[in-house]
Design a protein around this motif. Structure first.
Motif, short mmCIF file in Angstrom:
data_model
loop_
_atom_site.label_atom_id
_atom_site.label_comp_id
_atom_site.label_asym_id
_atom_site.label_seq_id
_atom_site.Cartn_x
_atom_site.Cartn_y
_atom_site.Cartn_z
N LEU A 96 -8.65 -21.97 13.74
CA LEU A 96 -9.68 -21.76 12.72
C LEU A 96 -10.02 -20.29 12.51
N GLY A 97 -9.78 -19.46 13.51
CA GLY A 97 -10.13 -18.05 13.40
C GLY A 97 -9.10 -17.19 12.73
N GLY A 98 -8.08 -17.80 12.08
CA GLY A 98 -7.01 -17.02 11.48
C GLY A 98 -6.79 -17.33 10.02
N GLY A 99 -5.54 -17.19 9.58
CA GLY A 99 -5.21 -17.43 8.18
C GLY A 99 -3.73 -17.73 8.04
N GLY A 100 -3.25 -17.83 6.80
CA GLY A 100 -1.85 -18.13 6.60
C GLY A 100 -1.49 -18.39 5.15
N TYR A 101 -0.27 -18.89 4.96
CA TYR A 101 0.28 -19.12 3.63
C TYR A 101 0.89 -20.52 3.57
N PHE A 102 0.53 -21.26 2.53
CA PHE A 102 0.87 -22.68 2.38
C PHE A 102 1.70 -22.83 1.11
N VAL A 103 2.95 -23.31 1.25
CA VAL A 103 3.83 -23.51 0.10
C VAL A 103 4.08 -25.01 -0.06
N HIS A 104 3.84 -25.53 -1.26
CA HIS A 104 3.89 -26.98 -1.50
C HIS A 104 4.82 -27.29 -2.66
N THR A 419 1.66 -16.08 15.78
CA THR A 419 1.94 -16.85 14.56
C THR A 419 2.68 -18.15 14.89
N THR A 420 2.65 -19.11 13.99
CA THR A 420 3.43 -20.33 14.13
C THR A 420 3.77 -20.85 12.75
N HIS A 421 4.77 -21.72 12.70
CA HIS A 421 5.19 -22.29 11.41
C HIS A 421 5.44 -23.77 11.59
N LEU A 422 5.09 -24.54 10.56
CA LEU A 422 5.40 -25.96 10.54
C LEU A 422 5.98 -26.33 9.18
N THR A 423 6.84 -27.32 9.19
CA THR A 423 7.48 -27.80 7.97
C THR A 423 7.39 -29.31 7.94
N LEU A 436 1.02 -20.02 9.71
CA LEU A 436 -0.37 -19.66 10.01
C LEU A 436 -0.43 -18.85 11.29
N THR A 437 -1.51 -18.09 11.45
CA THR A 437 -1.52 -17.07 12.50
C THR A 437 -2.92 -16.64 12.88
N ILE A 438 -3.04 -16.02 14.06
CA ILE A 438 -4.21 -15.20 14.39
C ILE A 438 -3.76 -13.78 14.77
N SER A 485 1.40 -8.94 4.82
CA SER A 485 1.94 -9.87 5.79
C SER A 485 3.44 -10.00 5.61
N SER A 486 4.11 -10.47 6.67
CA SER A 486 5.54 -10.77 6.60
C SER A 486 5.82 -12.27 6.60
N MET A 487 4.79 -13.08 6.62
CA MET A 487 5.00 -14.53 6.67
C MET A 487 5.82 -14.99 5.46
N SER A 488 6.81 -15.84 5.74
CA SER A 488 7.81 -16.17 4.72
C SER A 488 8.10 -17.66 4.62
N PRO A 489 7.09 -18.51 4.43
CA PRO A 489 7.39 -19.93 4.20
C PRO A 489 8.23 -20.06 2.93
N THR A 490 9.32 -20.81 3.02
CA THR A 490 10.32 -20.83 1.96
C THR A 490 10.76 -22.26 1.67
#
Length: 618
Positions: A96-104, A419-423, A436-438, A485-490
């Motif tokens: 909850l204390g972080g943020g991230g990028y969501f691709v749908h 950081t972590t990623h889920l698909t 998503l990450t802290i 950021s470098s987060m790259s959900p693709t």
């Protein structure tokens, strides 16, 4: 293709899904006793089957997502539930204390949409945020401080995604993680090791020490770690929605913690306060925005637009590689061109990428084939480029044969590798790629007292000071600004249908991990799990390219060194997860075999599959 969209699910079906999820997860009121956790689900780097797929770094989190899919939820429902579970079992990477990028991706419409849930600097921030007496703070001092904490975006991202595309409420999506936090999870070697990395910091914050150092000691492998404070926080957030976090008592507690970090009075550490205020949380909003898109060998590759640099940098590198037959190339040539394309794209990233709400970011130019051709002509078949490489100008690419750069290279800013990623993919063909990450492993190190979650140190992704007065830097701090950021959900589409989705943690190596995995899969024909397992190289416009042992110990290293490449050994680069749509319509979920202890790939209805992976690693 499915015959209906989850957003068009009838009210009766949605209610049934909610009821099923409630029955599966229970609630504290229904379960007054806290049982010992069952044996954790087993890890598997690959699963193939029908009904949907989930891939994450953690077996408990993947099991939560699969259960949501099994009971009628869609990809967004499962993604939020999985992310909330990762906030329990991977608290040093996300929460909850972080943020991230969501691709749908919505299979009904064929549309890809993204949510920018990146943290923001306080509205009072300016370019001097990390300066003291005119000099940049030592990095470690900035990390473990209130100064580094950006306004979290994760709670708003979950609520926004569910409101837009989900079929269950936030309360229902959080309930499995609430239950998991209450009953606890089994500590593994990776969690103990990450705790040990943070032990000195955690001891300086009583709330962190109480949660992560039970009885004052590192948690033992095989022991159970419970987080009843987080369970209560999830329950409050589920009942009251995002307002509880951004306007209610949780907002008050976050602000208080940042402005007066609760440090042990006996600690020697100087912990600087931040200037986050209630107005910053009230002003926070997620941004629904169009993804980046390029055409690569007839496929549509969608990524995350700025404030992330992931979509533009991966996209530019692929555009550069478009001119080569990477599949037919000998592996030395293939790696050489991949390394050089990444080097060039990172040179341009450093000069041009920042928060587009504050900077003029030429996204379209960076993703144009004309610009890629003008930059790609720098690549020679028989000689490596040297870094730091000067950036090009996407606003004026010039003659594709000129091969020039303009100005000085921007330095590579440090980004934490947590950081972590889920698909996730569902039975209708909808897909979510969510990173998503802290920031650092353990974020700022500061736990919000009685709330059970760590605060991010995301603002250290900003440049602390201009590298040189003559080098423009779009990533300096500013009021309400999102750090680069470098987060790259693709997500990759073929003929309008999602056939691949992936992402990774790893700081700026996220970009190279996603890029190399795409090349392995799309060009070299590796099945997704093989593409993920293959040894990695990471070049980010630095003097030396990082190599994992599988390449360091390979004859290919000597052949690349003969071209002028210089290398340094890295034990691990990234930790990817993804899903692949197989030609027969089944889903393949892929995760790491060894990195970070291995990931967890699951499908709703597993079917038999060959153990041999098509395609061999380098």
């Amino acid at each position: 293709m499915r015959s209906r969209s989850p957003r068009a699910v009838s009210l009766l079906t949605a209610v049934a899904a909610v009821a099923a999820l409630t029955a599966a997860t229970g609630s504290p009121a229904e379960s007054p006793h806290t049982p010992s956790p069952p044996s954790p689900p087993s890890r598997s780097p690959v699963a193939i089957g029908d009904g949907g797929a989930v891939s994450s770094v953690d077996p408990e989190a993947s099991a939560v997502g699969i259960d949501v899919l099994r009971r009628g939820g869609n990809a967004v429902d499962a993604a939020v539930a999985t992310a909330a579970a990762l906030g329990v079992t991977e608290p040093y990477s996300a929460g909850l204390g972080g943020g991230g990028y969501f691709v749908h991706y919505d299979a009904g419409s064929g549309k890809v949409t993204t949510i920018d849930g990146r943290e923001r600097a306080p509205l009072s921030a300016d370019e001097d945020l990390f300066l003291e007496d005119g000099a940049p703070l030592p990095f470690d001092d900035a990390v473990t401080s209130g100064l580094s904490v950006g306004t979290p975006g994760t709670p708003a991202t979950w609520e926004a995604a569910l409101d837009a595309w989900g079929t269950v409420s936030l309360r229902q999506a959080l309930r499995p993680a609430e239950r998991l936090a209450r009953r606890g999870f089994t500590v593994d070697e990776n969690f103990r090791g990450q705790t040990a990395q943070n032990e000195d910091r955690f001891r300086d914050f009583p709330a962190s020490a109480e949660l992560f150092l039970p009885d004052g000691e590192l948690p033992e492998v095989g022991s159970t770690l419970r987080n009843p404070d987080l369970a209560r926080t999830y329950r409050m957030l589920g009942r009251q929605g995002g307002d509880a976090f951004y306007r209610g008592v949780l907002a008050r507690d976050v602000v208080r913690t940042v402005r007066k970090p609760p440090v042990d009075p006996d600690a020697d550490r100087e912990v600087r306060p931040g200037d986050l205020r209630a107005a910053d949380l009230r002003a926070y909003d997620t941004k629904f925005q169009a993804p980046t898109r390029i055409d690569y060998r007839g496929l549509d590759v969608y990524g995350m637009a700025p404030s992330s640099s992931g979509g533009t940098t991966v996209g530019e590198a692929l555009n550069i590689l478009e001119r080569y037959d990477m599949g037919a190339a000998e592996r030395t040539d293939s790696l050489h061109r991949y390394i050089e394309a990444s080097r060039i794209a990172f040179a341009d990233r450093g000069r041009w990428l920042g928060d587009p709400a504050h900077e003029d970011v030429p996204t379209r130019g960076l993703l144009s084939q004309r610009f890629a051709d003008a930059r790609g002509c720098l690549i020679s078949d028989d000689k490596a480029l040297t870094s730091p490489l000067a950036p090009g100008d996407p606003r004026d690419p010039g003659d594709p044969q000129s091969c020039g750069g303009k100005g000085e290279a921007a330095p590579l800013t440090y980004e934490g590798e947590s950081t972590t990623h889920l698909t996730v993919a569902d039975k209708w063909g909808d897909v979510v790629a969510y990173t998503l990450t802290i920031e650092q492993t353990g974020g700022s190190g500061i736990t919000v007292p009685d709330r059970g979650f760590l605060l991010n140190n995301e603002l250290t992704d900003f440049s602390f000071a201009p590298a040189d007065p003559g080098v423009p830097d779009p990533n300096l701090p500013g009021p309400g600004k999102r750090p680069r950021s470098s987060m790259s959900p693709t997500i990759v589409l073929e003929d309008g249908e999602a056939v691949l989705a992936l992402g990774s943690p790893g700081g700026s190596t996220i970009i190279t991990t996603v890029l190399q995995t795409l090349v392995n899969h799309l060009d070299r024909g590796m099945r997704l799990d093989a593409a993920i397992a293959a040894p990695r190289a990471s070049q980010r416009n630095t003097e030396r390219t990082q190599l994992e042992p599988g390449l360091w110990d390979s004859p290919v290293r000597a052949r690349l060194e003969a071209l002028g490449h210089r290398f340094t050994l890295s034990s691990r680069i990234g930790a990817a997860t993804g899903v692949q749509r197989l030609p027969d319509g089944r889903w393949l979920a892929g995760a790491e075999e060894e990195r970070l202890g291995g990931g967890s790939a699951r499908v709703v209805h597993p079917t038999a599959y060959p153990t041999a992976r098509p395609g061999s690693p380098y």
